[in-house]
Design an enzyme around this catalytic site. Structure first.
Site, PDB file in Angstrom:
ATOM      1  N   ASP A   1      -2.852  -5.681  -1.329  1.00 28.60           N
ATOM      2  CA  ASP A   1      -1.916  -5.286  -2.504  1.00 28.60           C
ATOM      3  C   ASP A   1      -2.806  -5.343  -3.469  1.00 28.60           C
ATOM      4  O   ASP A   1      -3.818  -5.824  -4.336  1.00 28.60           O
ATOM      5  CB  ASP A   1      -0.574  -6.148  -2.822  1.00 28.60           C
ATOM      6  CG  ASP A   1       0.481  -6.002  -1.809  1.00 28.60           C
ATOM      7  OD1 ASP A   1       0.064  -4.575  -0.609  1.00 28.60           O
ATOM      8  OD2 ASP A   1       1.328  -6.474  -1.641  1.00 28.60           O
TER       9      ASP A   1
ATOM     10  N   ASP B   1       1.414 -13.513  -7.658  1.00 37.01           N
ATOM     11  CA  ASP B   1       1.798 -13.690  -6.083  1.00 37.01           C
ATOM     12  C   ASP B   1       1.769 -14.870  -5.835  1.00 37.01           C
ATOM     13  O   ASP B   1       0.599 -15.459  -5.499  1.00 37.01           O
ATOM     14  CB  ASP B   1       2.195 -12.959  -4.938  1.00 37.01           C
ATOM     15  CG  ASP B   1       2.626 -11.119  -5.182  1.00 37.01           C
ATOM     16  OD1 ASP B   1       3.748 -11.284  -6.459  1.00 37.01           O
ATOM     17  OD2 ASP B   1       2.373 -10.558  -4.686  1.00 37.01           O
TER      18      ASP B   1
ATOM     19  N   ARG C   1      11.195  -9.369 -12.912  1.00 38.97           N
ATOM     20  CA  ARG C   1       9.983 -11.094 -12.364  1.00 38.97           C
ATOM     21  C   ARG C   1       9.055 -11.749 -12.770  1.00 38.97           C
ATOM     22  O   ARG C   1       8.245 -12.370 -13.297  1.00 38.97           O
ATOM     23  CB  ARG C   1       8.979 -10.462 -11.140  1.00 38.97           C
ATOM     24  CG  ARG C   1       9.901  -9.361 -10.016  1.00 38.97           C
ATOM     25  CD  ARG C   1       9.258  -8.941  -8.910  1.00 38.97           C
ATOM     26  NE  ARG C   1       9.552  -8.655  -7.601  1.00 38.97           N
ATOM     27  CZ  ARG C   1       8.663  -8.151  -6.473  1.00 38.97           C
ATOM     28  NH1 ARG C   1       7.915  -8.336  -6.159  1.00 38.97           N
ATOM     29  NH2 ARG C   1       9.250  -7.267  -5.746  1.00 38.97           N
TER      30      ARG C   1
ATOM     31  N   ASP D   1      -0.008  -3.108  -8.365  1.00 42.57           N
ATOM     32  CA  ASP D   1       1.335  -4.386  -7.719  1.00 42.57           C
ATOM     33  C   ASP D   1       1.819  -5.046  -9.080  1.00 42.57           C
ATOM     34  O   ASP D   1       2.450  -4.483  -9.543  1.00 42.57           O
ATOM     35  CB  ASP D   1       0.549  -5.260  -6.339  1.00 42.57           C
ATOM     36  CG  ASP D   1       1.959  -5.203  -5.761  1.00 42.57           C
ATOM     37  OD1 ASP D   1       3.377  -4.952  -5.717  1.00 42.57           O
ATOM     38  OD2 ASP D   1       1.909  -7.139  -4.971  1.00 42.57           O
TER      39      ASP D   1
END
Length: 406
Positions: free
Chosen positions: A206, A234, A286, A230
């Site tokens: 991603d 992460d 997020r 994206d």
């Protein structure tokens, strides 16, 4: 007073004088005020006060390794005997046959401990995702270094035996500092150079700025991240012992994901410290979003949000402490979001203590207590009153450093 303390105090005063001279030359109207604010912020910031007061920081770059706090602890494995200093002189990239002088060569081809710096300002456009070796520090201080326009960074040890490998073979002891990472794009399956110096197949990736896959003891500090296809960061697949500090996250929908998916139960062991970061403007959600694991979110600046700031699923544990939450002018003013329907959400540990809320911001607390970080002495740090968060985060993002000040 001990000589070392005296020397540090003199260095701080000299650093302030230098900052004043620089600012006076460019904008004399508010130079003194701004310099004092910067210095106050550095003094209160447990990470920055460790190294930014050193007038010889450029000669003493590896000192940075002993300045981290939070779950990553001190990064002593990245310094000391056997350390190899490597300078990036060539911004080009070859994903399977990296040339000496390129970033990929330093991050994948050199065995042992390596400290990577840059020769000059440069923009590195990676052909394919860069996989970073254990015991690697990428240090952009002193120059304007951008990783942008295509593939970006990943900490990842290739294996099909995820559950077993998570226990015995994690990529670890990695520092990513002082970079601008942006405009990252998804990558189709391809061949890349692995950190063991072998060309390997890598699946679909991603468009994240930084992705940690089954990693441990990683410190991400003073980077500026934005506008990736994206997310910006992460932390997945059993990754743990991570500190995310002093970064500037802006202009992004999905900012930070902690946890692979709702079914990946090994993320229950994940521990992440999110400290001294500036979120916004133009961040939607997020900051972070958690699955299963634990996060200590402390002394961060939230400059608005769209959907929410901190959210999660699968009963994560969050201690939100002494952050400054500034709600958007319109729309959702609630900080938190609980996203699944499994179990009793009242048992979730979404714990807020000493946070400050402005412009109508609110925080729904559930599962009071039980969300302590339980740091060891190498991980612990003083939590600063939230009223000083603006000062603490004034220098968030990649710093503009000179030879004697940073």
């Amino acid at each position: 007073m001990a000589p070392k303390i005296i020397n540090n105090a003199i260095a701080m005063q000299f650093a302030l004088a230098l900052i004043l001279v620089i600012l006076l030359a460019s904008n004399p109207g508010f130079a003194a005020k701004k310099a004092k604010q910067i210095l106050r912020g550095v003094k209160m910031n447990a990470i920055d006060q460790c190294w930014r007061r050193d007038l010889n920081w450029m000669r003493n770059r590896p000192q940075l390794a002993m300045c981290s706090v939070g779950f990553a602890g001190k990064m002593s494995g990245n310094a000391g005997r056997g350390l190899i200093h490597y300078t990036v002189t060539d911004p080009s990239d070859n994903a399977v046959n990296p040339k000496p002088g390129t970033l990929r060569y330093g991050a994948t081809m050199i065995r042992g401990k390596v400290w990577i710096t840059f020769q000059r300002d440069m923009r590195v456009t990676l052909q394919k995702t860069l996989l970073i070796s254990s015991f690697t520090a990428i240090d952009g201080r002193g120059f304007n270094v951008h990783i942008a326009g295509n593939a970006c960074l990943m900490v990842f040890q290739l294996s099909i035996f995820w559950e077993f490998r998570n226990m015995i073979d994690q990529e670890s002891n990695i520092i990513i500092h002082g970079l601008h990472i942006h405009d990252c794009r998804p990558q189709a399956p391809s061949l890349v150079m692995n950190p063991d110096g072998k060309v390997v197949p890598l699946g679909q990736v991603d468009g994240d700025a930084i992705r940690l896959v089954s990693a441990s003891k990683v410190w991400i500090d003073h980077n500026t991240l934005y506008q990736c296809q994206d997310g910006l960061l992460d932390v997945t697949r059993g990754t743990t012992d991570i500190t995310i500090s002093n970064n500037w996250f802006r202009d992004q929908d999905k900012v930070m994901l902690l946890g692979h998916d709702d079914g990946y139960v090994l993320d229950k062991n994940m521990k992440v410290t999110v400290i001294y970061n500036h979120f916004g403007p133009n961040c939607n959600q997020r900051m972070p979003r958690l699955r299963h694991g634990y996060a200590h979110v402390v002394n961060n600046m939230y400059n608005g949000w769209g959907q929410y700031a901190i959210g999660g699923s699968m009963s994560p544990r969050v201690k939100s402490e002494a952050n400054l939450f500034i709600a958007p002018k319109s729309g959702n003013k609630e900080v938190t979001s609980r996203m699944d329907t499994i179990g009793n959400k009242q048992s979730w540990k979404f714990y807020s203590v000493r946070d400050v809320f402005e412009n109508g911001a609110s925080f729904i607390k559930t599962g009071f207590g039980g969300a302590k970080p339980n740091y060891n002495p190498q991980q612990s740090f003083p939590v600063v009153d939230a009223k000083f968060v603006r000062l603490l985060t004034r220098s968030a993002g990649a710093l503009r450093c000179t030879r004697s000040t940073c």
